[in-house]
Write a protein that holds these residues in place. Sequence first.
Motif, mmCIF file in Angstrom:
data_model
loop_
_atom_site.group_PDB
_atom_site.id
_atom_site.type_symbol
_atom_site.label_atom_id
_atom_site.label_comp_id
_atom_site.label_asym_id
_atom_site.label_seq_id
_atom_site.Cartn_x
_atom_site.Cartn_y
_atom_site.Cartn_z
ATOM 1 N N PHE A 7 0.837 -1.189 0.000
ATOM 2 C CA PHE A 7 0.000 0.000 0.000
ATOM 3 C C PHE A 7 0.879 1.247 0.000
ATOM 4 C CE2 PHE A 7 -3.051 -3.087 1.643
ATOM 5 C CZ PHE A 7 -4.217 -2.709 0.989
ATOM 6 N N TYR A 8 0.387 2.271 -0.697
ATOM 7 C CA TYR A 8 1.074 3.559 -0.750
ATOM 8 C C TYR A 8 0.085 4.652 -0.377
ATOM 9 C CZ TYR A 8 4.788 1.130 -3.256
ATOM 10 O OH TYR A 8 5.797 0.271 -3.603
ATOM 11 N N VAL A 9 0.556 5.638 0.366
ATOM 12 C CA VAL A 9 -0.277 6.773 0.751
ATOM 13 C C VAL A 9 0.286 8.025 0.077
ATOM 14 C CG1 VAL A 9 1.044 7.105 2.899
ATOM 15 C CG2 VAL A 9 -1.235 8.104 2.675
ATOM 16 N N VAL A 10 -0.619 8.794 -0.517
ATOM 17 C CA VAL A 10 -0.257 10.008 -1.254
ATOM 18 C C VAL A 10 -0.787 11.198 -0.476
ATOM 19 C CG1 VAL A 10 -0.423 11.233 -3.444
ATOM 20 C CG2 VAL A 10 -0.395 8.731 -3.420
ATOM 21 N N THR A 11 0.090 12.135 -0.131
ATOM 22 C CA THR A 11 -0.301 13.311 0.651
ATOM 23 C C THR A 11 0.130 14.574 -0.074
ATOM 24 O OG1 THR A 11 1.768 13.290 1.916
ATOM 25 C CG2 THR A 11 -0.103 12.087 2.835
ATOM 26 N N SER A 12 -0.666 15.602 0.079
ATOM 27 C CA SER A 12 -0.383 16.893 -0.531
ATOM 28 C C SER A 12 0.487 17.732 0.398
ATOM 29 C CB SER A 12 -1.691 17.627 -0.837
ATOM 30 O OG SER A 12 -1.441 18.972 -1.177
ATOM 31 N N VAL A 13 1.450 18.442 -0.206
ATOM 32 C CA VAL A 13 2.308 19.365 0.557
ATOM 33 C C VAL A 13 2.430 20.662 -0.242
ATOM 34 C CG1 VAL A 13 3.628 17.735 1.944
ATOM 35 C CG2 VAL A 13 4.302 18.150 -0.405
ATOM 36 N N GLY A 14 1.320 21.358 -0.359
ATOM 37 C CA GLY A 14 1.353 22.619 -1.087
ATOM 38 C C GLY A 14 1.139 22.409 -2.566
ATOM 39 N N LYS A 15 2.155 22.715 -3.364
ATOM 40 C CA LYS A 15 2.041 22.653 -4.819
ATOM 41 C C LYS A 15 2.448 21.301 -5.393
ATOM 42 C CE LYS A 15 2.850 27.610 -5.338
ATOM 43 N NZ LYS A 15 3.699 28.653 -5.963
ATOM 44 N N CYS A 16 2.869 20.377 -4.567
ATOM 45 C CA CYS A 16 3.225 19.036 -5.042
ATOM 46 C C CYS A 16 2.719 18.013 -4.036
ATOM 47 C CB CYS A 16 4.742 18.912 -5.243
ATOM 48 S SG CYS A 16 5.710 19.109 -3.726
ATOM 49 N N PHE A 17 2.887 16.734 -4.351
ATOM 50 C CA PHE A 17 2.481 15.692 -3.422
ATOM 51 C C PHE A 17 3.614 14.683 -3.265
ATOM 52 C CE2 PHE A 17 0.908 14.216 -7.570
ATOM 53 C CZ PHE A 17 1.434 12.926 -7.633
ATOM 54 N N HIS A 18 3.623 14.035 -2.090
ATOM 55 C CA HIS A 18 4.614 13.021 -1.759
ATOM 56 C C HIS A 18 3.936 11.653 -1.692
ATOM 57 C CE1 HIS A 18 7.436 16.142 0.364
ATOM 58 N NE2 HIS A 18 7.249 16.383 -0.913
ATOM 59 N N THR A 19 4.670 10.624 -2.067
ATOM 60 C CA THR A 19 4.170 9.258 -1.997
ATOM 61 C C THR A 19 5.020 8.471 -1.013
ATOM 62 O OG1 THR A 19 3.462 9.387 -4.307
ATOM 63 C CG2 THR A 19 3.592 7.201 -3.310
ATOM 64 N N PHE A 20 4.375 7.844 -0.027
ATOM 65 C CA PHE A 20 5.054 7.062 1.004
ATOM 66 C C PHE A 20 4.545 5.617 0.948
ATOM 67 C CE2 PHE A 20 4.811 11.407 2.442
ATOM 68 C CZ PHE A 20 6.054 11.667 2.989
#
Length: 868
Positions: free
Chosen positions: A42-55
Amino acid sequence: RNLSPLSVSGRTVSLFSGFRVLGLYSDHVPHALRYHKKHREFYVVTSVGKCFHTFNVNRLGIVAVSNSLSEDISCLAADRMLVFAAAGRMVFAFAKNKEVVMRFHGHQQDVRLLLPLGDQLISADSGGDVIVWDVQSGEIYLRLQFDTATFDLSAMMHPSTYLNKVLLGSSQGALQLWNIKTSKLLYTFPGWSVGVTVLQQSPAVDVVGIGTATGRIIIHNIRLDETLMSFTQDWGPISSLAFRTDGPPIMASGSPQGHIAFWDLERRQLVTQHRNVHSTAIAGATFLHGEPLLVTNGADNAIKVWILDQEGGGARLLRSRQGHSAPPTTIRHHGNDGKNILSAGQDGTLQSFSTVHERFNKNLGHGSVNKKKEKKKKKGVAYEQLRLPPITAFASAAVRQADWDSIVSCHRGRSSASTWSYSRCTMGAYHLQPPGLTSCLPLQAVDITSCGNFALIGSSCGRVDVYNLQSGLHRGCYGNDKAHSGVVRGVATDTLNQLTVTTGSDWLLKFWRFKSRKQEEQLKLTAAPACMMLHRDSGMLALALDDFTLLVVDMETRRVVRKFAGHHGSINDMTFSPDGRWLVTVAMDCTIRTWDLPSGSLIDCFLVSMAPVGVSLSPTGDFLATSHVDSVGVYLWTNKSLCGPVGLRPLPTDYQPTNETLPGTAADEPQQEVTSEEADDTYESVEQLGAELVTLSLEPESRWKSLLHIDIIKRRNRPTAPPVAPPTAPFFLPTVPGLTPRFSLPMATEQDAQVELDRPMRLLKDCGPSAVSLEITALSPEGGGASHLLLAFIHMIDSMLASGRDFDLAHAYLALFLKVHLRSLSHDAVAMDTLLRLSERLESRWAELRASFDQSLCLLSYTKSALL
């Protein structure tokens, strides 16, 4: 001399370039969850302003960082192949968690909801416009328009097993079920006269969880239009809903206060509640399919994974990634390796960010007025009242951090300083306060001696006190009860604990003996100081004044040796380079300036979008770290002078700095497509770069290093069984006509004649050590060879040394050749003449190599020992 503006007007940042941002994990946008079938993860995608990170959820390690958009992301969604992000009026589709592959234009208002549904994507904006997109072509498949006065769309979902159906919820309370293929309204649910905030599919078909703005949770059967059960949450609107799918009938609900409640759907009651899961609203909460794991994120810049394995159905924190929930105010590198950055934020936490990997991050937590009271949480004492206010200044030393507390901090409005343990990642046991003084004004400055034993703290009332960090005891104060008549703005000690320097709002810079605490000298400043920084190795002391100027004082002569002017706002922080040659300053004019102390000039300056409030250059000089207003991250800039030559020229007084984008926030630029010809054009290195160079053979050492000892190795590895005779030659090999049968050999060509010296070399390369020894031994007449073969072998070695190729093999083969045949060659005059010429070539080649080695060793020794 100052250069003309034309010589530097087009210059970009020559010294520092953006690298990455630390401590950014999540914002107010709900996360998106993906499952990778091939990776089974499983991967979680989170927003951080103008881009997003995938963990990845298993370790919460960052997998990918997307390219930045022009506006902040307002909502996220993901399917099996793509990640969808809405920014402003546009929707973007990302492939590989990074690259934008599709842009969807068509909304006239800001998009706030996204829902992937098979090969289609549904988006809704704040103006009531709902568009169904074809993901492959990017064209509009269907457009629906709602009147926000009667049906203001607030939530939407796809009911499980309902083909081409979507359920829409409104802030007025009504729900509508639509068929997006036929564009028909199938059914309207009157609702419960309260706004719908969340719609979530339950594990049971036809059953939907509905969260409302009043805190009521309704479990409703949409097929029968029947309410099965309802719950009430006392913490305000429902911000998120999630259902367990691994067996137990548990539902989790989030609130704007950061609390989570767990409900038992079978017994229809509250199981447990967890308060302060996040310090802000729960933006998103999702159970992993088939696992007892709950993923949550919030605007407090945190991602947390909870496991429900507690007795009674409770959850415990399994893993988390958390940064500052409010902008950091002070940052400093900790230790001499430059891999950890201590950061104090306005949220009251002290954290350590690693520049190597996020798993080395540390959260030292909030400061507490009384740790025992905080653990007990006595009745009548509020949780927030036990927390210390944000840190205004801190100092750290890694020398004795394994023995006792190594960090001392001053807090806003507090008259006592707190100690922290970096090794134990917690607040220390001491609150440093002068004995007998209860009404002393707040503390302003702090420093720790280079030995790590003492802490010096300056207060607003002019006192400078000394404390022992091991015992926490007060060891005295400077001056006659007060060191300055005003607020102490800075305090520092030298490397050997001989000298202490303090400065205050009384415009004085004072020098004291550390041990006797007696004043030796004082220096009158031209304005009130704002902050102070000492570079202990060089003895240079930098002061930032309230008139936006900088002074550099030599601790040895105790005189001002440099004065810099150029900032147009208050100087917030400054840092020295490891060698003390550069002084980097940041100010409220949004500039980051680098001053060269030997030349006394400005050598680098650039603008950033947000005013920097903290700066720290690593002890190794590779990274510059900055913190900014309205940003919770710590930004890293690489020092380009360590990667190659950088021409640093003095900048003119009227130099206009260029605007630089903060690391990790650059807008996505279209990439040029690479043609097939460019992709197939690969560079092949030549065999020999230059005649003056020496090239090794790239053969493993086992092929040539043991040639001189091959007889010893053979005796040790002598086989126990006799060798087996080789098989006879096949009958179909061509023969030469005649009385004596002989096999025919291929005719030699002109090309083979040109490379006849290379052919035996290639043959020897393919042989092992034993075969090489056998071939060289067989060159003599006694071994079946001839005298001219010995001479030809010497010419081959001479040719190899002349070309510089296979340098290691040439020496190894020559050593074995002389060991075996030197006795017989001593009787051949021609061979001895050839060997003498070969010896001269060897000596000349080694003389060239020895000169190059000596030059490199001399330069290396100088760079290691010279004081630059």
